[in-house]
Design a protein around this motif. Structure first.
Motif, PDB file in Angstrom:
ATOM      1  N   ASP A 117       0.700  -1.666   0.598  1.00 10.62           N
ATOM      2  CA  ASP A 117       0.065  -0.060  -0.091  1.00 10.62           C
ATOM      3  C   ASP A 117       1.066   1.104   0.561  1.00 10.62           C
ATOM      4  O   ASP A 117       0.349   2.362  -0.546  1.00 10.62           O
ATOM      5  CB  ASP A 117      -0.918   0.029   1.269  1.00 10.62           C
ATOM      6  N   VAL A 118       2.147   1.589   0.886  1.00 11.08           N
ATOM      7  CA  VAL A 118       2.994   2.221   0.456  1.00 11.08           C
ATOM      8  C   VAL A 118       3.802   2.424  -0.751  1.00 11.08           C
ATOM      9  O   VAL A 118       3.539   3.645  -1.332  1.00 11.08           O
ATOM     10  CB  VAL A 118       3.748   2.044   2.388  1.00 11.08           C
ATOM     11  N   LEU A 119       3.939   1.952  -1.544  1.00 14.28           N
ATOM     12  CA  LEU A 119       4.941   1.493  -2.610  1.00 14.28           C
ATOM     13  C   LEU A 119       3.544   2.049  -3.630  1.00 14.28           C
ATOM     14  O   LEU A 119       3.641   2.870  -4.629  1.00 14.28           O
ATOM     15  CB  LEU A 119       4.931  -0.012  -3.075  1.00 14.28           C
ATOM     16  N   ARG A 120       2.380   1.473  -3.637  1.00 12.54           N
ATOM     17  CA  ARG A 120       1.706   1.947  -4.508  1.00 12.54           C
ATOM     18  C   ARG A 120       0.510   3.389  -4.592  1.00 12.54           C
ATOM     19  O   ARG A 120       0.378   4.304  -5.449  1.00 12.54           O
ATOM     20  CB  ARG A 120       0.209   1.361  -4.248  1.00 12.54           C
ATOM     21  N   GLY A 121       0.897   3.991  -3.286  1.00 10.13           N
ATOM     22  CA  GLY A 121       0.373   4.787  -3.104  1.00 10.13           C
ATOM     23  C   GLY A 121       1.522   6.545  -3.749  1.00 10.13           C
ATOM     24  O   GLY A 121       1.728   7.403  -4.166  1.00 10.13           O
ATOM     25  N   ARG A 122       3.138   5.496  -3.373  1.00  9.95           N
ATOM     26  CA  ARG A 122       4.041   6.722  -4.191  1.00  9.95           C
ATOM     27  C   ARG A 122       4.061   6.474  -5.555  1.00  9.95           C
ATOM     28  O   ARG A 122       4.665   7.382  -6.137  1.00  9.95           O
ATOM     29  CB  ARG A 122       5.910   6.123  -3.870  1.00  9.95           C
ATOM     30  N   VAL A 123       4.022   5.109  -5.764  1.00 12.26           N
ATOM     31  CA  VAL A 123       3.365   5.216  -7.388  1.00 12.26           C
ATOM     32  C   VAL A 123       1.940   6.719  -7.807  1.00 12.26           C
ATOM     33  O   VAL A 123       2.234   7.097  -8.976  1.00 12.26           O
ATOM     34  CB  VAL A 123       3.125   3.571  -7.515  1.00 12.26           C
ATOM     35  N   ALA A 142      13.067  11.508 -12.145  1.00  9.26           N
ATOM     36  CA  ALA A 142      14.891  12.234 -10.492  1.00  9.26           C
ATOM     37  C   ALA A 142      14.230  11.280  -9.541  1.00  9.26           C
ATOM     38  O   ALA A 142      14.420  10.581  -8.564  1.00  9.26           O
ATOM     39  CB  ALA A 142      14.017  13.338  -9.800  1.00  9.26           C
ATOM     40  N   LEU A 143      12.702  10.245  -9.136  1.00  2.00           N
ATOM     41  CA  LEU A 143      11.613   9.605  -8.790  1.00  2.00           C
ATOM     42  C   LEU A 143      11.649   7.995  -8.957  1.00  2.00           C
ATOM     43  O   LEU A 143      12.165   7.077  -8.258  1.00  2.00           O
ATOM     44  CB  LEU A 143      10.096   9.924  -8.353  1.00  2.00           C
ATOM     45  N   LEU A 144      12.278   7.574 -10.371  1.00  2.93           N
ATOM     46  CA  LEU A 144      12.422   6.265 -10.759  1.00  2.93           C
ATOM     47  C   LEU A 144      13.168   5.300 -10.365  1.00  2.93           C
ATOM     48  O   LEU A 144      12.730   4.633 -10.399  1.00  2.93           O
ATOM     49  CB  LEU A 144      12.238   6.769 -12.616  1.00  2.93           C
ATOM     50  N   ALA A 145      14.141   5.950 -10.514  1.00  2.00           N
ATOM     51  CA  ALA A 145      15.303   4.600  -9.894  1.00  2.00           C
ATOM     52  C   ALA A 145      14.652   4.401  -8.309  1.00  2.00           C
ATOM     53  O   ALA A 145      14.596   2.947  -8.474  1.00  2.00           O
ATOM     54  CB  ALA A 145      16.648   5.322  -9.993  1.00  2.00           C
ATOM     55  N   GLY A 146      14.192   4.663  -7.701  1.00  2.70           N
ATOM     56  CA  GLY A 146      14.191   4.385  -6.404  1.00  2.70           C
ATOM     57  C   GLY A 146      12.921   3.179  -6.414  1.00  2.70           C
ATOM     58  O   GLY A 146      12.756   2.850  -5.782  1.00  2.70           O
ATOM     59  N   LEU A 147      11.501   4.236  -7.144  1.00  2.00           N
ATOM     60  CA  LEU A 147      10.916   3.387  -7.131  1.00  2.00           C
ATOM     61  C   LEU A 147      10.835   1.668  -7.971  1.00  2.00           C
ATOM     62  O   LEU A 147      10.498   1.214  -7.642  1.00  2.00           O
ATOM     63  CB  LEU A 147      10.268   4.118  -7.771  1.00  2.00           C
ATOM     64  N   ILE A 148      12.483   2.022  -8.822  1.00  2.00           N
ATOM     65  CA  ILE A 148      11.898   0.845 -10.001  1.00  2.00           C
ATOM     66  C   ILE A 148      12.897  -0.373  -8.650  1.00  2.00           C
ATOM     67  O   ILE A 148      12.998  -1.271  -8.461  1.00  2.00           O
ATOM     68  CB  ILE A 148      12.933   1.040 -10.592  1.00  2.00           C
ATOM     69  N   ARG A 149      13.568   0.011  -8.136  1.00  4.47           N
ATOM     70  CA  ARG A 149      14.375  -0.737  -7.078  1.00  4.47           C
ATOM     71  C   ARG A 149      13.283  -1.637  -6.225  1.00  4.47           C
ATOM     72  O   ARG A 149      13.809  -1.994  -5.296  1.00  4.47           O
ATOM     73  CB  ARG A 149      15.703   0.300  -6.002  1.00  4.47           C
ATOM     74  N   ASP A 150      12.892  -1.057  -5.613  1.00  5.68           N
ATOM     75  CA  ASP A 150      12.122  -0.924  -4.079  1.00  5.68           C
ATOM     76  C   ASP A 150      11.055  -1.762  -4.814  1.00  5.68           C
ATOM     77  O   ASP A 150      10.397  -2.832  -4.665  1.00  5.68           O
ATOM     78  CB  ASP A 150      11.304   0.134  -3.454  1.00  5.68           C
ATOM     79  N   ALA A 151      10.566  -1.246  -6.019  1.00  3.63           N
ATOM     80  CA  ALA A 151       9.070  -2.290  -6.345  1.00  3.63           C
ATOM     81  C   ALA A 151       9.690  -3.823  -6.851  1.00  3.63           C
ATOM     82  O   ALA A 151       8.900  -5.058  -6.740  1.00  3.63           O
ATOM     83  CB  ALA A 151       8.245  -1.312  -7.765  1.00  3.63           C
ATOM     84  N   GLN A 152      10.991  -3.957  -7.273  1.00  5.97           N
ATOM     85  CA  GLN A 152      11.727  -4.768  -7.875  1.00  5.97           C
ATOM     86  C   GLN A 152      11.573  -5.675  -6.541  1.00  5.97           C
ATOM     87  O   GLN A 152      12.050  -7.459  -6.479  1.00  5.97           O
ATOM     88  CB  GLN A 152      12.696  -4.805  -8.246  1.00  5.97           C
ATOM     89  N   SER A 153      12.352  -4.924  -5.501  1.00  7.03           N
ATOM     90  CA  SER A 153      12.277  -6.080  -4.367  1.00  7.03           C
ATOM     91  C   SER A 153      11.131  -6.504  -3.391  1.00  7.03           C
ATOM     92  O   SER A 153      11.009  -7.603  -2.965  1.00  7.03           O
ATOM     93  CB  SER A 153      13.569  -5.129  -3.395  1.00  7.03           C
ATOM     94  N   LEU A 154      10.424  -5.900  -3.804  1.00  7.52           N
ATOM     95  CA  LEU A 154       9.149  -5.996  -2.408  1.00  7.52           C
ATOM     96  C   LEU A 154       8.077  -7.228  -2.628  1.00  7.52           C
ATOM     97  O   LEU A 154       8.153  -8.411  -1.963  1.00  7.52           O
ATOM     98  CB  LEU A 154       8.276  -5.016  -2.696  1.00  7.52           C
ATOM     99  N   ALA A 166       2.197  -7.055  -5.467  1.00  6.03           N
ATOM    100  CA  ALA A 166       3.286  -6.340  -5.864  1.00  6.03           C
ATOM    101  C   ALA A 166       3.356  -6.491  -6.540  1.00  6.03           C
ATOM    102  O   ALA A 166       4.242  -5.230  -7.335  1.00  6.03           O
ATOM    103  CB  ALA A 166       4.392  -7.156  -4.626  1.00  6.03           C
ATOM    104  N   TYR A 167       3.477  -7.696  -7.523  1.00  3.27           N
ATOM    105  CA  TYR A 167       3.952  -7.338  -9.127  1.00  3.27           C
ATOM    106  C   TYR A 167       2.654  -6.514  -9.500  1.00  3.27           C
ATOM    107  O   TYR A 167       3.506  -6.574 -10.992  1.00  3.27           O
ATOM    108  CB  TYR A 167       3.543  -8.887  -8.980  1.00  3.27           C
ATOM    109  N   ALA A 168       1.322  -6.402  -9.394  1.00  5.23           N
ATOM    110  CA  ALA A 168       0.847  -5.442  -9.902  1.00  5.23           C
ATOM    111  C   ALA A 168       0.964  -3.928 -10.009  1.00  5.23           C
ATOM    112  O   ALA A 168       1.302  -3.413 -10.595  1.00  5.23           O
ATOM    113  CB  ALA A 168      -0.774  -5.656  -9.712  1.00  5.23           C
ATOM    114  N   VAL A 169       1.674  -3.602  -8.179  1.00  9.09           N
ATOM    115  CA  VAL A 169       2.402  -2.206  -8.200  1.00  9.09           C
ATOM    116  C   VAL A 169       3.473  -2.580  -9.144  1.00  9.09           C
ATOM    117  O   VAL A 169       4.480  -1.319 -10.059  1.00  9.09           O
ATOM    118  CB  VAL A 169       2.890  -2.674  -6.796  1.00  9.09           C
ATOM    119  N   LEU A 170       4.594  -3.321  -9.337  1.00  9.44           N
ATOM    120  CA  LEU A 170       6.200  -3.145 -10.302  1.00  9.44           C
ATOM    121  C   LEU A 170       5.782  -2.929 -11.154  1.00  9.44           C
ATOM    122  O   LEU A 170       6.166  -2.185 -12.362  1.00  9.44           O
ATOM    123  CB  LEU A 170       6.077  -4.723 -10.186  1.00  9.44           C
ATOM    124  N   ALA A 171       3.897  -3.940 -11.958  1.00 14.40           N
ATOM    125  CA  ALA A 171       4.083  -3.463 -13.229  1.00 14.40           C
ATOM    126  C   ALA A 171       3.762  -1.920 -13.537  1.00 14.40           C
ATOM    127  O   ALA A 171       4.130  -1.484 -14.976  1.00 14.40           O
ATOM    128  CB  ALA A 171       2.764  -4.350 -13.828  1.00 14.40           C
TER     129      ALA A 171
END
Length: 413
Positions: A117-123, A142-154, A166-171
């Motif tokens: 839910d936190v990651l979905r809010g950031r996206v 400027a936000l993208l690299a951090g989002l990609i790293r977190d979304a890939q790891s979750l 989590a995969y839906a958010v990664l998509a």
């Protein structure tokens, strides 16, 4: 203006690049980033340890240095002009590239610091920024690299339904990355991102994620010359989710409408008049079935976007009168996306250009740049139009057209 006479005939290309870079006050990492490469790569070029043989990279270097003639770098006696539509590179491309190509064994964020839910809010916030900022690529990238790293790891630390969420958010993160990097990174990186988005949607196993992946992947196919494949992807996805629309969430209906708008534009670019308007009609019917004021969070499908696409279809079918008639019914203020508003203003400039109305084309292009400079700056067709206006304008319009080209970063020779 820099020309070949500024350098000795026997000066190597690498030294020329270094001098040009230093004249502009650019650091090595900045120029390398604008070319989609690292500073060590550029250092090798400048010191003569690496040859710049790839024409595409040569053009990127020249464009970043604001050159209109490749021979200034190569030292050739015959001028080699480059076109106004030259691809610009995203300044933060290296960070995105590192995140996408990061280690498969990289450490996930500490337990408890990240949730779906936190990651979905950031996206969602990043998508909001994409649509509300005039400088959407710079700010979102400027936000993208951090989002990609977190979304890939979750997804690695979750199981069952939570892992699929989590995969839906990664998509969604990859779809955002695809929007940000379109026309602005090397094609190889763009297609890695597009394919990762499809795979994440498959792992999510959710109709909304799958249809979103089809929309994003179809965009990539269309913009790289695979129109028939793009139409097929959009039509198959729309048909697959159609039985689930009754009783389904509004966002599923929004994706269904967005898929038909995607097919409509692609058909129009192929000159398929009947198919283009058939798909638009279905999108139009879908928009009327959604609540007043509904806007999909990232495709911005809704009443306004359907109407905006009608203008684009008219232009792509080379019927400028139809496009301008459709434009009379739209209200720019009903579109929450600055990026989309700028795009429809570019379409109006194209319509006036098709009617050989240089003043009208220049007027609407100026408004497009005022709405969102980066939308124009990173869209090849818009850059080409700006270059054509600068080349063809006469009389009092000439200085205005040249000033606009300078603002957009289009080389005019």
């Amino acid at each position: 203006m820099t020309d070949r006479s500024d350098f000795p005939d026997d000066m190597p290309p690498g030294e020329r690049i270094q001098r040009l870079r230093e004249r502009r006050g650019m650091s090595r990492p900045v120029l390398a980033g604008l070319c989609g490469r690292g500073p060590d790569w550029l250092k090798g070029i400048e010191k003569g340890k690496r040859q710049l043989r790839d024409h595409g990279l040569l053009v990127r270097v020249a464009a970043a240095l604001r050159l209109s003639d490749l021979s200034v770098i190569t030292g050739e006696l015959t001028p080699r002009p480059i076109t106004p539509g030259t691809r610009l590179m995203l300044p933060s491309a290296s960070g995105v590239r590192d995140a996408v190509r990061g280690s498969l064994f990289s450490e996930a964020a500490p337990e408890g610091t990240l949730s779906v839910d936190v990651l979905r809010g950031r996206v969602a916030e990043a998508w909001r920024l994409w649509h509300t900022s005039r400088f959407q690529r710079s700010e979102v990238s400027a936000l993208l690299a951090g989002l990609i790293r977190d979304a890939q790891s979750l997804p690695r630390r979750l199981e069952g339904p939570e892992r699929r969420r989590a995969y839906a958010v990664l998509a969604d993160v990859y779809h955002l990355a695809q929007q940000v990097t379109a026309y602005a990174v090397e094609p190889e990186l763009y297609w890695i991102i597009a394919d990762r988005g499809r795979r994440a949607a498959q792992d999510a196993d959710d109709p909304l994620s799958l249809s979103g992946a089809a929309w994003a992947f179809g965009n990539g196919l269309r913009e790289t010359g695979y129109a028939e494949e793009a139409i097929q992807v959009a039509e198959e996805a729309a048909e697959a989710i159609r039985p689930q629309l009754d009783g389904g969430p509004d966002d599923l209906k929004g994706m269904y409408g967005a898929l038909h708008l995607h097919a409509a534009i692609t058909c129009a670019r192929e000159g398929r008049d009947g198919d283009a308007w058939r798909h638009w009609d279905e999108a139009d019917r879908t928009a009327t079935r959604l609540p007043d004021g509904y806007v999909h969070s990232w495709t911005v499908f809704g009443r306004a976007n359907a109407d905006f696409h009608a203008v684009s279809i008219g232009v792509d079918l080379r019927t400028p009168g139809s496009a301008m008639n459709r434009a009379e019914a739209i209200d720019l203020d009903t579109m929450p996306s600055v990026e989309r508003r700028s795009r429809v203003l570019v379409e109006l400039a194209r319509a006036h250009r098709q009617r050989r109305d240089q003043a009208g084309a220049l007027h609407w292009m100026r408004r497009a740049v005022n709405a969102s400079p980066e939308t124009v700056r990173y869209t090849p067709s818009a850059r080409v139009l700006v270059g054509d206006l600068a080349k063809d304008a006469r009389g009092p319009l000439k200085s205005d057209a040249l000033q606009l080209a300078d603002e957009v970063g289009v080389l005019t020779g």
